[in-house]
Design a protein around this motif. Structure first.
Motif, PDB file in Angstrom:
ATOM      1  N   VAL A  31       0.860  -1.186   0.000  1.00  0.00           N
ATOM      2  CA  VAL A  31       0.000   0.000   0.000  1.00  0.00           C
ATOM      3  C   VAL A  31       0.894   1.232   0.000  1.00  0.00           C
ATOM      4  O   VAL A  31       1.842   1.338   0.798  1.00  0.00           O
ATOM      5  CB  VAL A  31      -0.923  -0.013   1.229  1.00  0.00           C
ATOM      6  CG1 VAL A  31      -1.730   1.286   1.308  1.00  0.00           C
ATOM      7  CG2 VAL A  31      -1.853  -1.216   1.184  1.00  0.00           C
ATOM      8  N   VAL A  61      -7.287   2.564  -0.374  1.00  0.00           N
ATOM      9  CA  VAL A  61      -7.133   2.090   1.005  1.00  0.00           C
ATOM     10  C   VAL A  61      -7.398   3.243   1.964  1.00  0.00           C
ATOM     11  O   VAL A  61      -6.844   4.336   1.809  1.00  0.00           O
ATOM     12  CB  VAL A  61      -5.714   1.530   1.226  1.00  0.00           C
ATOM     13  CG1 VAL A  61      -5.521   1.123   2.680  1.00  0.00           C
ATOM     14  CG2 VAL A  61      -5.462   0.338   0.302  1.00  0.00           C
ATOM     15  N   PRO A  98      -9.365  -1.875   3.536  1.00  0.00           N
ATOM     16  CA  PRO A  98      -9.645  -1.715   2.109  1.00  0.00           C
ATOM     17  C   PRO A  98     -10.813  -0.775   1.861  1.00  0.00           C
ATOM     18  O   PRO A  98     -11.807  -0.780   2.594  1.00  0.00           O
ATOM     19  CB  PRO A  98      -9.983  -3.143   1.652  1.00  0.00           C
ATOM     20  CG  PRO A  98      -9.394  -4.033   2.698  1.00  0.00           C
ATOM     21  CD  PRO A  98      -9.480  -3.269   3.978  1.00  0.00           C
TER      22      PRO A  98
END
Length: 230
Positions: A88, A109, A146
Motif C-alpha cells: 500500500v 485504502v 480496504p
C-alpha cells in the motif's frame, strides 16, 4: 523525428474514444521505436513489481509504460501465485492511467491516523536519479482497511490524486500494461505502509539491458496491436 505524447489526451472528456485511440497510437509509436532500437531507453524493474519504461519527462510531468505479467522478465505475477498486490502506497504526484490491455484493479485504502492499535507505520520513500530508493520510517502510526476497488480493462482510464493510499491488483497468471501520466505536486512525498517496528532500508532498482527492453517492447506492442484491443 519522434512525436511527443500529447498530454491533453489524458485529460479529454468530450470525446473519450478519440482520446483513448490517441493514447494507444502514442504507446504503439514509442514501443515501435524502442523495439527497433531507434530510441535508446532501458526498462527498469520497479520495486512494486512491474517493468517501467520511462517514455517522456517534461518538467513536472512524465509519461511511463508499466508492464505487468507472466511473460515479462522481472515482474512478480506468475501462474503459481495469488493475485499480486504491491505494498500500500501513495504518490507525490497525481496519476492518470490508460489500460492498454489486460485487467488492472485499483484498490483505494482508507488510512486512519493515531489508532489505539496501529497496524502499520508510514515510511517515506526518497528516490534519486541513480535508481536508489531510500525508505525511511516516520513517526506516523496508522491503521488501514480496504476501500472501494475499481477494476479496469483495455481502453479504460482511471485517475488517482496525489497523497491517496492505494494498491494495484493484477489477477493471477495474467498480463497487463498501462500508459501513465504523472504530474508532480509540490510539498508531497512518496509514502508506503510497512511494519509498525520496521526499519529503514534501501532498494536498488535494476535496469534491463537493451535486448531485454526491446523484447519487452515487442511483447507489449503485439498485444496492443491486436484488433480486439483497439
Amino acid at each position: 523525428m519522434r512525436k511527443p505524447v500529447d498530454y491533453r489526451l489524458f485529460e479529454r472528456t468530450v470525446d473519450r474514444n478519440e482520446a483513448v485511440a490517441g493514447l494507444f497510437d502514442a504507446a504503439a509509436s514509442a514501443l515501435d521505436e524502442i523495439a527497433s532500437g531507434r530510441r535508446e531507453l532501458y526498462a527498469v524493474r520497479h520495486p512494486l513489481g512491474f517493468l517501467c519504461l520511462p517514455v517522456e519527462r517534461d518538467g513536472d510531468r512524465g509519461v511511463c509504460l508499466h508492464v505487468f505479467g507472466t511473460n515479462v522478465p522481472g515482474t512478480t505475477t506468475g501462474p503459481d501465485r495469488a493475485p499480486t498486490a504491491p505494498p500500500v502506497h501513495s504518490h507525490s504526484w497525481e496519476l492518470t492511467s490508460c489500460v492498454l490491455y489486460g485487467s488492472v484493479g485499483n484498490l483505494r485504502v482508507r488510512v486512519r491516523e493515531h489508532p489505539e492499535v496501529p497496524t502499520h507505520r508510514v515510511f517515506e520513500v526518497r528516490s534519486d536519479p541513480a535508481g536508489v530508493d531510500d525508505i525511511r520510517p516516520t513517526s506516523r502510526l496508522v491503521s488501514c482497511e480496504p476501500g472501494p476497488e475499481q477494476t479496469l480493462v483495455g481502453g479504460e482510464i482511471y485517475t488517482l490524486p496525489a497523497g491517496e493510499f492505494h494498491t494495484s491488483v493484477i489477477p493471477r497468471g495474467s498480463t497487463a500494461a498501462t500508459l501513465l501520466l504523472g504530474r508532480s505536486r509540490p510539498g508531497r512525498f512518496d509514502l508506503s505502509l510497512g511494519p509498525v517496528h520496521g526499519r529503514g532500508h534501501r532498494v536498488v532498482r535494476q535496469t534491463c539491458d537493451a535486448a531485454q527492453t526491446a523484447r519487452t517492447a515487442r511483447t507489449v506492442l503485439r498485444r496492443i496491436d491486436a484488433p480486439h484491443h483497439r
